[in-house]
Design a protein around this motif. Structure first.
Motif, PDB file in Angstrom:
ATOM      1  N   VAL A  85       0.824  -1.211   0.000  1.00 30.51           N
ATOM      2  CA  VAL A  85       0.000   0.000   0.000  1.00 30.51           C
ATOM      3  C   VAL A  85       0.860   1.264   0.000  1.00 30.51           C
ATOM      4  N   PHE A  86       0.461   2.235  -0.841  1.00 29.95           N
ATOM      5  CA  PHE A  86       0.944   3.607  -0.705  1.00 29.95           C
ATOM      6  C   PHE A  86       0.033   4.257   0.330  1.00 29.95           C
ATOM      7  N   ASP A  87       0.543   4.453   1.529  1.00 27.62           N
ATOM      8  CA  ASP A  87      -0.322   4.842   2.640  1.00 27.62           C
ATOM      9  C   ASP A  87      -0.385   6.353   2.834  1.00 27.62           C
ATOM     10  N   ALA A  88      -1.287   6.760   3.725  1.00 27.24           N
ATOM     11  CA  ALA A  88      -1.391   8.161   4.124  1.00 27.24           C
ATOM     12  C   ALA A  88      -0.097   8.585   4.810  1.00 27.24           C
ATOM     13  N   PRO A  89       0.138   9.886   4.949  1.00 25.83           N
ATOM     14  CA  PRO A  89       1.363  10.343   5.612  1.00 25.83           C
ATOM     15  C   PRO A  89       1.541   9.731   6.995  1.00 25.83           C
ATOM     16  N   ALA A  90       2.764   9.365   7.309  1.00 28.20           N
ATOM     17  CA  ALA A  90       3.063   8.839   8.640  1.00 28.20           C
ATOM     18  C   ALA A  90       2.949   9.961   9.669  1.00 28.20           C
ATOM     19  N   PRO A  91       2.469   9.657  10.877  1.00 25.77           N
ATOM     20  CA  PRO A  91       2.330  10.683  11.924  1.00 25.77           C
ATOM     21  C   PRO A  91       3.681  10.996  12.567  1.00 25.77           C
TER      22      PRO A  91
END
Length: 246
Positions: free
Chosen positions: A134-140
């Motif tokens: 997965v190309f994920d949402a920005p890391a926190p």
């Protein structure tokens, strides 16, 4: 996959992954860990043994599960978090992507910060690489650093979460790609709306200047498609121009 956390402050870049700061990519080698207090301008950072140089990092699945969450406790302060593939070997996920993309009149805009989606909706997952990751949402990143932990990405831009498995947060140019015969940027996967995702730069090292707010545009050969953001920006694309499968 991996490596993520080096073992000793004497280790070179081959023994660790990468970290993202201010739009730039940094090697997480031993020197990086040693200098965390200077990098973050905070003397609380002390992630290694001053006598031996050994870096403090998670060593078990229980450590990974305890440290790789937003509510990490004091016990894992100043830990380098490294979750291994064996911890998620039975984890599976299924994603649906339209075979025939349908471009909409209104885009789904992702949130600018970690987690997404934005006010116009859409999935938090940005897309899927050709290797199925997965190309994920920005890391926190700020949440991770606020707990005095570090959760490096490997050189491919990915790391492991015990609930999400292995996933990418940055396009570093090392994943499977399909080069284009006309010198256009290589294709690296598909967005959740079915449109192609391509590298940021062309074969000549140039970036397109006509990208829309989603980081997409059209050409005669490929139709509408996206170009990923700079790896250091902790981002892939800014939104979806097409319909996605719920």
């Amino acid at each position: 996959m991996g490596p993520w956390c080096p073992t000793n402050i004497s280790d070179d870049a081959s023994k660790g992954g990468i970290w993202l700061i201010g739009g730039n990519v940094y090697d997480v080698d031993g020197a990086f860990i040693k200098n965390l207090a200077l990098i973050n301008n905070d003397a609380t950072w002390q992630m290694y043994n001053r006598s031996t140089g050994a870096i403090t990092k998670t060593l078990t699945q229980a450590d990974c599960e305890a440290a790789a969450n937003p509510n990490v406790g004091e016990a894992y302060k100043n830990y380098c978090v490294e979750c291994l593939p064996s911890y998620v070997s039975t984890l599976t996920s299924t994603y649906y992507i339209p075979v025939t993309p349908v471009k909409l009149s209104t885009s789904y805009t992702f949130a600018t910060g970690p987690g997404g989606p934005g006010s116009t909706g859409g999935p938090s997952t940005r897309g899927i690489a050709f290797d199925g990751v997965v190309f994920d949402a920005p890391a926190p990143l700020n949440v991770i650093l606020a707990a005095y932990t570090l959760a490096p990405f490997d050189d491919y831009g990915g790391h492991i979460n015990p609930h999400a498995g292995y996933h990418y947060h940055a396009a570093t140019g090392l994943t499977k790609k399909i080069t284009q015969t006309d010198g256009h940027a290589a294709m690296i996967g598909y967005a959740m709306d079915g449109f192609g995702i391509y590298e940021r730069l062309s074969a000549a090292g140039t970036e397109d200047s006509d990208l829309d707010a989603n980081r997409g545009h059209s050409d005669i050969t490929r139709g509408y498609h996206y170009h990923v953001d700079k790896a250091g920006n902790n981002n892939f694309i800014n939104g979806l121009a097409g319909a996605y499968a719920n």
